[in-house]
Design a protein around this motif. Structure first.
Motif, short mmCIF file in Angstrom:
data_model
loop_
_atom_site.label_atom_id
_atom_site.label_comp_id
_atom_site.label_asym_id
_atom_site.label_seq_id
_atom_site.Cartn_x
_atom_site.Cartn_y
_atom_site.Cartn_z
N PHE A 153 -17.07 4.39 -43.76
CA PHE A 153 -17.63 3.05 -43.73
C PHE A 153 -16.66 2.10 -43.04
O PHE A 153 -15.48 2.43 -42.85
CB PHE A 153 -17.89 2.55 -45.16
CG PHE A 153 -18.97 3.28 -45.89
CD1 PHE A 153 -20.26 2.77 -45.93
CD2 PHE A 153 -18.71 4.48 -46.53
CE1 PHE A 153 -21.27 3.45 -46.60
CE2 PHE A 153 -19.70 5.17 -47.20
CZ PHE A 153 -20.99 4.64 -47.24
N ARG A 154 -17.20 0.93 -42.69
CA ARG A 154 -16.31 -0.10 -42.14
C ARG A 154 -16.84 -1.49 -42.50
O ARG A 154 -18.01 -1.67 -42.85
CB ARG A 154 -16.17 0.03 -40.63
CG ARG A 154 -17.29 -0.58 -39.83
CD ARG A 154 -16.97 -0.62 -38.34
NE ARG A 154 -17.93 -1.45 -37.61
CZ ARG A 154 -17.90 -1.67 -36.30
NH1 ARG A 154 -16.96 -1.10 -35.58
NH2 ARG A 154 -18.79 -2.45 -35.73
N SER A 155 -15.94 -2.46 -42.40
CA SER A 155 -16.30 -3.86 -42.59
C SER A 155 -15.26 -4.70 -41.85
O SER A 155 -14.13 -4.25 -41.61
CB SER A 155 -16.31 -4.22 -44.08
OG SER A 155 -16.76 -5.55 -44.25
N ASN A 192 -20.50 -7.25 -46.23
CA ASN A 192 -21.15 -6.63 -45.06
C ASN A 192 -20.54 -5.29 -44.72
O ASN A 192 -20.20 -5.01 -43.57
CB ASN A 192 -21.06 -7.58 -43.86
CG ASN A 192 -21.85 -8.86 -44.08
OD1 ASN A 192 -23.07 -8.84 -44.11
ND2 ASN A 192 -21.14 -9.98 -44.25
N ILE A 193 -20.40 -4.44 -45.73
CA ILE A 193 -19.92 -3.08 -45.52
C ILE A 193 -21.06 -2.23 -44.97
O ILE A 193 -22.18 -2.28 -45.47
CB ILE A 193 -19.39 -2.49 -46.83
CG1 ILE A 193 -18.19 -3.31 -47.33
CG2 ILE A 193 -19.00 -1.02 -46.66
CD1 ILE A 193 -17.73 -2.96 -48.72
N GLN A 194 -20.78 -1.46 -43.93
CA GLN A 194 -21.80 -0.64 -43.30
C GLN A 194 -21.27 0.75 -43.01
O GLN A 194 -20.06 0.95 -42.86
CB GLN A 194 -22.26 -1.30 -42.00
CG GLN A 194 -21.16 -1.42 -40.96
CD GLN A 194 -21.61 -2.00 -39.65
OE1 GLN A 194 -20.87 -2.69 -38.97
NE2 GLN A 194 -22.84 -1.72 -39.25
N PRO A 195 -22.16 1.76 -42.95
CA PRO A 195 -21.71 3.09 -42.53
C PRO A 195 -21.10 3.03 -41.14
O PRO A 195 -21.44 2.17 -40.32
CB PRO A 195 -23.01 3.92 -42.53
CG PRO A 195 -23.92 3.19 -43.47
CD PRO A 195 -23.59 1.73 -43.29
N PRO A 249 -20.46 2.93 -37.54
CA PRO A 249 -21.46 2.84 -36.47
C PRO A 249 -21.12 3.66 -35.23
O PRO A 249 -22.00 3.90 -34.40
CB PRO A 249 -21.46 1.34 -36.15
CG PRO A 249 -20.07 0.89 -36.46
CD PRO A 249 -19.60 1.73 -37.60
N GLN A 261 -22.82 9.01 -36.37
CA GLN A 261 -23.56 9.09 -37.63
C GLN A 261 -22.86 9.98 -38.64
O GLN A 261 -22.39 11.08 -38.32
CB GLN A 261 -24.97 9.61 -37.38
CG GLN A 261 -25.88 9.56 -38.60
CD GLN A 261 -27.32 9.93 -38.26
OE1 GLN A 261 -27.62 10.24 -37.13
NE2 GLN A 261 -28.19 9.90 -39.27
#
Length: 639
Positions: A191-193, A204-207, A209, A212
């Protein structure tokens, strides 16, 4: 610290149809489904607490899933049946990871006593010694403080954060679609933010990008090159027979506006080797990682591979026995001349502790970062956002939000309290009527190395001020045309409060001193008081040397003058005798001045005998004493 370990031993899933609990548990254990095996054999132990097989599998399942601190009662049952080296040794590790260091040392020595293997005895002895060294661990950064990043962490696993180009990248089991059967925790993804130092946008942490995340396997321990163009991470623990059997390193490269699909790195060498926890050197020219490949020192070792001209990496090199141990070393973090890493083989507080390897005076030392950083749990994954004052680590210590949690640290070294010594200096002059103000006098300040650190003219009131440092020595030199220059020593040692007594951030202490100058006049005689000689002798007595040293200082402070040093007697001997005696005494005084570093050409010795009495008709001993004197006068001033 469960999923990043990405278990060394993961076999094919072996589940039959109808099996006994024992068969089911053994199949689960063989498949690396340690959490399921624990559940199965716990049912057996509920009915038969002494069941050796069930105790063995529960103990080993906890150990192999990195929860050996929970395995102690099961190893103790096994020791009752068979006091083997392994059972004693693993019981000792369980005690160590619970913080029971004395009991752990005893258990390690018990393991040593039940084996004839030299290597195993050495292993147990080293482990026991490590327990004795725990009390010697000190804090490497005494004022660094850890804080659980509660808003960032999840109830599951969160670990190994790094920051690259204003983004925080980390591994987490949040939102997992399946459970890793070795631990019962969710599979981990990347993950990253956005982040600014240790400040993370937790909303707003997201897998990841860039590429995948894959399903039903563990992805973690990410490294990003300094230029941001290469991502290397660990991938493994798939249950698919078509996938790789072990955890390996994969790389993705920035090409044509995007990142490539990850590919297997040749530094893995063999797909059956466990390779993980990568990190780049600060210049990006070296790749560090951990591996259990053959030829190491035991467990997982740290390796280094240099980047070649074609962009690939050369053959990995083991970092050696000073860093690697019979235990596990992983999560390297190279920082120039220092290498930070996690280890459970060096003297530590429990499981993985954080260490630094550094070379001083040609000797490599490995130092535990201390109790304000480490715990009896796993502490690993160090990353600096502002070296060495700020950054992140991962820990599964007690009191966390989930399993492995991300912590941030800051250097909270208290600001030093400032003490200013304000020295008021007044310049005065001697006159027949007494001391009066000497205005517009040049005053220079020198430190203990004779370096000029201040200087100015005194005011019309003869005053000026210097700011001095506490616990320091100084020299103050005052000079003015028509006056003898003069230097005095001044010390601030012992003139300020002890640091622990300071309350305010800035404390000003005001002190005073004076410098008194004498007029410099040609041919004006100045009597040197207390210059005495033994009867009929011209040798310099110790008490006379003390007084002559004052003249030495005047001459050193005023290198432009030449003087006549004269000796006078009373009239109670013949003229010739007195003249000769006074000349010898004057020459003796001049020789003493020369011995103290005064150039002979600046000095003239003159004996006047009884020719120049102060009291012409001396009749008392007091009058004769006034006539017996040593004087000097300035006879030349070089411009």
């Amino acid at each position: 610290m469960k999923n990043y370990f990405l278990s060394f031993f993961l076999f094919s899933l072996i589940l039959g149809g109808c099996k006994s609990l024992e068969q089911q548990g053994e199949s689960q254990f063989a498949a690396g489904e340690y959490q399921l095996a624990i559940g199965t054999f716990s049912k057996i132990l509920a009915e038969k607490p002494e069941n050796t097989q069930a105790n063995f599998y529960v103990a080993e399942s906890y150990r192999l899933s990195n929860r050996i601190e929970k395995a102690l009662p099961f190893y103790e049952k096994l020791i009752e049946e068979e006091g083997s080296f392994e059972n004693h040794f693993y019981a000792a590790q369980s005690l160590r990871d619970q913080g029971e260091y004395e009991k752990a040392a005893e258990a390690y020595l018990a393991a040593k006593d039940v084996t004839s293997s030299d290597s195993l005895m050495k292993l147990a002895s080293t482990a026991a010694k490590n327990m004795q060294l725990v009390s010697e661990i000190t804090d490497y950064w005494p004022y660094h403080e850890l804080v659980n990043y509660e808003l960032l962490n999840s109830p599951g696993i969160d670990y190994a954060p790094i920051v690259s180009e204003k983004f925080l990248y980390f591994t987490s089991s949040r939102g997992a679609s399946g459970a890793y059967p070795a631990t019962g925790q969710g599979y981990t993804k990347l993950f990253r933010s956005r982040a600014d130092g240790i400040k993370v946008d937790v909303q707003n942490i997201q897998p990841l990008p860039e590429f995948q995340n894959e399903q039903n396997l563990n992805q973690g321990a990410i490294a990003i090159s300094p230029d941001g163009n290469t991502i290397i991470y660990a991938r493994g623990n798939s249950l698919s027979k078509k996938d790789l059997p072990e955890v390996n390193l994969f790389a993705s490269y920035f090409r044509g506006g995007g990142f490539t699909e990850p590919i297997w790195l040749p530094v893995n060498e063999e797909e059956y080797f466990w390779n993980s926890t990568p990190a780049f050197s600060l210049d990006g020219k070296s790749l560090y990682f951990a591996s259990n490949r053959p030829g190491g020192y035991g467990g997982t070792d740290l390796y280094k591979a240099e980047k070649l001209a074609n962009g690939s990496y050369g053959n990995p090199v083991n970092l050696g026995s000073s860093i690697n141990t019979s235990g596990n070393e992983m999560f390297p973090r190279p920082m120039g001349e220092q290498l930070f890493f996690a280890s459970d083989g060096h003297p530590g507080l429990g499981k993985l502790d954080l260490f630094v390897a550094e070379t001083k005076e040609g000797k490599l030392s490995v130092i535990n970062l201390g109790k304000n950083i480490n715990s009896k749990g796993d502490d690993f994954g160090l990353f600096f956002t502002n070296y060495p004052k700020e950054g992140f680590i991962t820990s599964n210590r007690e009191g966390g939000v989930g399993d492995d949690d991300i912590y941030y640290f800051q250097d909270n070294t208290p600001k030093p309290k400032i003490v200013n010594i304000l020295l008021n200096v007044q310049t005065l002059q001697n006159t027949p009527e007494g001391q009066i103000v000497l205005p517009r006098t040049r005053v220079a300040l020198y430190d203990s190395t004779k370096k000029a650190v201040g200087g100015d003219f005194s005011s019309e009131a003869g005053k000026l001020r210097f700011t001095l440092s506490p616990e320091s020595d100084y020299s103050i030199v005052a000079s003015k045309n028509g006056y003898f220059a003069k230097s005095i020593s001044y010390s601030t040692i012992g003139k300020s409060p002890a640091p622990e007594d300071l309350i305010q951030d800035v404390t000003n202490i005001t002190l005073d001193t004076t410098i008194v100058l004498d007029q410099l006049e040609l041919e004006k005689a100045i009597v040197l008081e207390n210059i005495y000689y033994d009867l009929d002798k011209a040798t310099i007595r110790p008490d006379a040397a003390v007084e002559l040293n004052k003249l030495v200082k005047i001459l050193m402070d005023n290198p432009e003058i030449k003087i006549e040093l004269s000796s006078h007697t009373d009239s109670r001997a013949t003229d010739a005798y007195n003249k000769d005696l006074s000349q010898r005494r004057a020459e003796s005084a001049v020789n003493y001045l020369v011995s103290q570093g005064i150039a002979a050409e600046r000095l003239v010795a003159k004996g006047y005998g009884e020719e120049q009495p102060i009291v012409a008709e001396a009749s008392t001993e007091e009058d004769h004493q006034r006539n017996r004197r040593t004087e000097f006068k300035v006879i030349e001033i070089e411009q």
